[in-house]
Design a protein around this motif. Sequence first.
Motif, PDB file in Angstrom:
ATOM      1  N   ALA A  55       7.244  -1.514  13.766  1.00 15.90           N
ATOM      2  CA  ALA A  55       7.316  -0.723  12.532  1.00 15.90           C
ATOM      3  C   ALA A  55       7.061  -1.602  11.317  1.00 15.90           C
ATOM      4  N   GLU A  56       7.604  -2.819  11.332  1.00 13.23           N
ATOM      5  CA  GLU A  56       7.370  -3.721  10.205  1.00 13.23           C
ATOM      6  C   GLU A  56       5.892  -4.065  10.090  1.00 13.23           C
ATOM      7  N   ARG A  57       5.246  -4.300  11.220  1.00 11.71           N
ATOM      8  CA  ARG A  57       3.799  -4.570  11.193  1.00 11.71           C
ATOM      9  C   ARG A  57       3.036  -3.356  10.668  1.00 11.71           C
ATOM     10  N   GLY A  58       3.422  -2.148  11.116  1.00 11.88           N
ATOM     11  CA  GLY A  58       2.754  -0.934  10.662  1.00 11.88           C
ATOM     12  C   GLY A  58       2.945  -0.686   9.177  1.00 11.88           C
ATOM     13  N   LEU A  59       4.151  -0.910   8.676  1.00 13.27           N
ATOM     14  CA  LEU A  59       4.414  -0.714   7.249  1.00 13.27           C
ATOM     15  C   LEU A  59       3.657  -1.745   6.413  1.00 13.27           C
ATOM     16  N   ASN A  60       3.627  -2.982   6.879  1.00 10.50           N
ATOM     17  CA  ASN A  60       2.876  -4.007   6.139  1.00 10.50           C
ATOM     18  C   ASN A  60       1.381  -3.733   6.174  1.00 10.50           C
ATOM     19  N   ALA A  61       0.861  -3.149   7.257  1.00  8.44           N
ATOM     20  CA  ALA A  61      -0.553  -2.795   7.329  1.00  8.44           C
ATOM     21  C   ALA A  61      -0.877  -1.660   6.355  1.00  8.44           C
ATOM     22  N   ALA A  62       0.061  -0.762   6.137  1.00  9.86           N
ATOM     23  CA  ALA A  62      -0.158   0.380   5.249  1.00  9.86           C
ATOM     24  C   ALA A  62       0.375   0.135   3.840  1.00  9.86           C
ATOM     25  N   LYS A  63       0.693  -1.105   3.525  1.00  6.74           N
ATOM     26  CA  LYS A  63       1.317  -1.418   2.238  1.00  6.74           C
ATOM     27  C   LYS A  63       0.449  -1.002   1.055  1.00  6.74           C
ATOM     28  N   GLY A  64      -0.847  -1.201   1.126  1.00  6.17           N
ATOM     29  CA  GLY A  64      -1.747  -0.836   0.027  1.00  6.17           C
ATOM     30  C   GLY A  64      -1.791   0.658  -0.210  1.00  6.17           C
ATOM     31  N   VAL A  65      -1.880   1.442   0.866  1.00  9.25           N
ATOM     32  CA  VAL A  65      -1.895   2.901   0.748  1.00  9.25           C
ATOM     33  C   VAL A  65      -0.566   3.395   0.177  1.00  9.25           C
ATOM     34  N   ILE A  66       0.514   2.809   0.669  1.00  7.00           N
ATOM     35  CA  ILE A  66       1.842   3.216   0.186  1.00  7.00           C
ATOM     36  C   ILE A  66       1.997   2.886  -1.287  1.00  7.00           C
ATOM     37  N   ARG A  67       1.573   1.691  -1.690  1.00  6.45           N
ATOM     38  CA  ARG A  67       1.718   1.279  -3.089  1.00  6.45           C
ATOM     39  C   ARG A  67       0.880   2.161  -4.008  1.00  6.45           C
ATOM     40  N   SER A  68      -0.329   2.499  -3.588  1.00  5.39           N
ATOM     41  CA  SER A  68      -1.161   3.351  -4.448  1.00  5.39           C
ATOM     42  C   SER A  68      -0.565   4.748  -4.585  1.00  5.39           C
ATOM     43  N   GLU A  69       0.005   5.285  -3.507  1.00  7.43           N
ATOM     44  CA  GLU A  69       0.648   6.602  -3.582  1.00  7.43           C
ATOM     45  C   GLU A  69       1.898   6.555  -4.454  1.00  7.43           C
ATOM     46  N   VAL A  70       2.667   5.476  -4.338  1.00 10.79           N
ATOM     47  CA  VAL A  70       3.850   5.304  -5.189  1.00 10.79           C
ATOM     48  C   VAL A  70       3.421   5.255  -6.653  1.00 10.79           C
ATOM     49  N   GLY A  71       2.347   4.517  -6.949  1.00 12.54           N
ATOM     50  CA  GLY A  71       1.843   4.423  -8.322  1.00 12.54           C
ATOM     51  C   GLY A  71       1.407   5.766  -8.866  1.00 12.54           C
ATOM     52  N   LYS A  72       0.723   6.557  -8.036  1.00  7.80           N
ATOM     53  CA  LYS A  72       0.271   7.885  -8.481  1.00  7.80           C
ATOM     54  C   LYS A  72       1.457   8.793  -8.792  1.00  7.80           C
ATOM     55  N   GLN A  73       2.443   8.781  -7.912  1.00  8.20           N
ATOM     56  CA  GLN A  73       3.552   9.719  -8.079  1.00  8.20           C
ATOM     57  C   GLN A  73       4.567   9.275  -9.126  1.00  8.20           C
ATOM     58  N   LEU A  74       4.720   7.978  -9.321  1.00 11.93           N
ATOM     59  CA  LEU A  74       5.689   7.513 -10.320  1.00 11.93           C
ATOM     60  C   LEU A  74       5.151   7.611 -11.731  1.00 11.93           C
ATOM     61  N   GLY A  75       3.885   7.322 -11.919  1.00 13.12           N
ATOM     62  CA  GLY A  75       3.302   7.383 -13.250  1.00 13.12           C
ATOM     63  C   GLY A  75       3.752   6.258 -14.163  1.00 13.12           C
ATOM     64  N   LEU A  76       4.126   5.132 -13.609  1.00 11.28           N
ATOM     65  CA  LEU A  76       4.524   3.978 -14.416  1.00 11.28           C
ATOM     66  C   LEU A  76       3.288   3.215 -14.867  1.00 11.28           C
ATOM     67  N   ARG A  77       3.448   2.423 -15.909  1.00  6.67           N
ATOM     68  CA  ARG A  77       2.337   1.609 -16.392  1.00  6.67           C
ATOM     69  C   ARG A  77       1.945   0.575 -15.346  1.00  6.67           C
ATOM     70  N   LEU A  78       2.925  -0.051 -14.724  1.00  5.23           N
ATOM     71  CA  LEU A  78       2.682  -1.020 -13.668  1.00  5.23           C
ATOM     72  C   LEU A  78       3.383  -0.560 -12.396  1.00  5.23           C
ATOM     73  N   THR A  79       2.644  -0.533 -11.310  1.00  5.67           N
ATOM     74  CA  THR A  79       3.234  -0.143 -10.029  1.00  5.67           C
ATOM     75  C   THR A  79       3.916  -1.354  -9.412  1.00  5.67           C
ATOM     76  N   PRO A  80       5.153  -1.223  -8.966  1.00  7.54           N
ATOM     77  CA  PRO A  80       5.845  -2.382  -8.387  1.00  7.54           C
ATOM     78  C   PRO A  80       5.234  -2.813  -7.057  1.00  7.54           C
ATOM     79  N   THR A  81       5.293  -4.102  -6.797  1.00  8.39           N
ATOM     80  CA  THR A  81       4.892  -4.589  -5.479  1.00  8.39           C
ATOM     81  C   THR A  81       5.967  -4.173  -4.491  1.00  8.39           C
TER      82      THR A  81
END
Length: 155
Positions: free
Chosen positions: A62-88
């Motif tokens: 699961a950790e490998r899978g989450l780290n592989a999808a980290k970019g997709v997850i971060r971009s979705e978090v950025g879209k839904q949060l609407g913050l100026r900077l998306t957290p790593t």
Amino acid sequence: MVNPRADRVAKRIQQIVAGMLGGKLKDPRLELVTITDARVTGDLQQATVYFTAHGEERQVAAERGLNAAKGVIRSEVGKQLGLRLTPTIEFEVDNLPEAARSFEDVLDAARRRDAELAAQRGSEYAGGEDPYRTSSSQEPAEHEGSSDTESAEER
């Protein structure tokens, strides 16, 4: 010092990532993963997402899978949060289930020890079956109609 905004952002990140596990992410390594917590630094620049999975090998996968999808997850978090900077985002295995299991083991041992001690003690009371005074000579005399202030003045 608690930052209420960071708490709200962390809770929202937890909801977004958990929602993505059920919908957008089709990785079979992430099937039985539960997002347990998320924490964000005070400046909202870094987020740590805690997860659990049943079994040691599933946690590693699961950790490998989450780290592989980290970019997709971060971009979705950025879209839904609407913050100026998306957290790593960092993913960590949550050790809460192991801690809870060890705590339950300690409680079970204490219950067993209490049962053993109760069996050793027997059912006798320390001061007899009725520990209250019952004879009339031991009871204090009561004054009818007198209040506490009157009895204090009389003394």
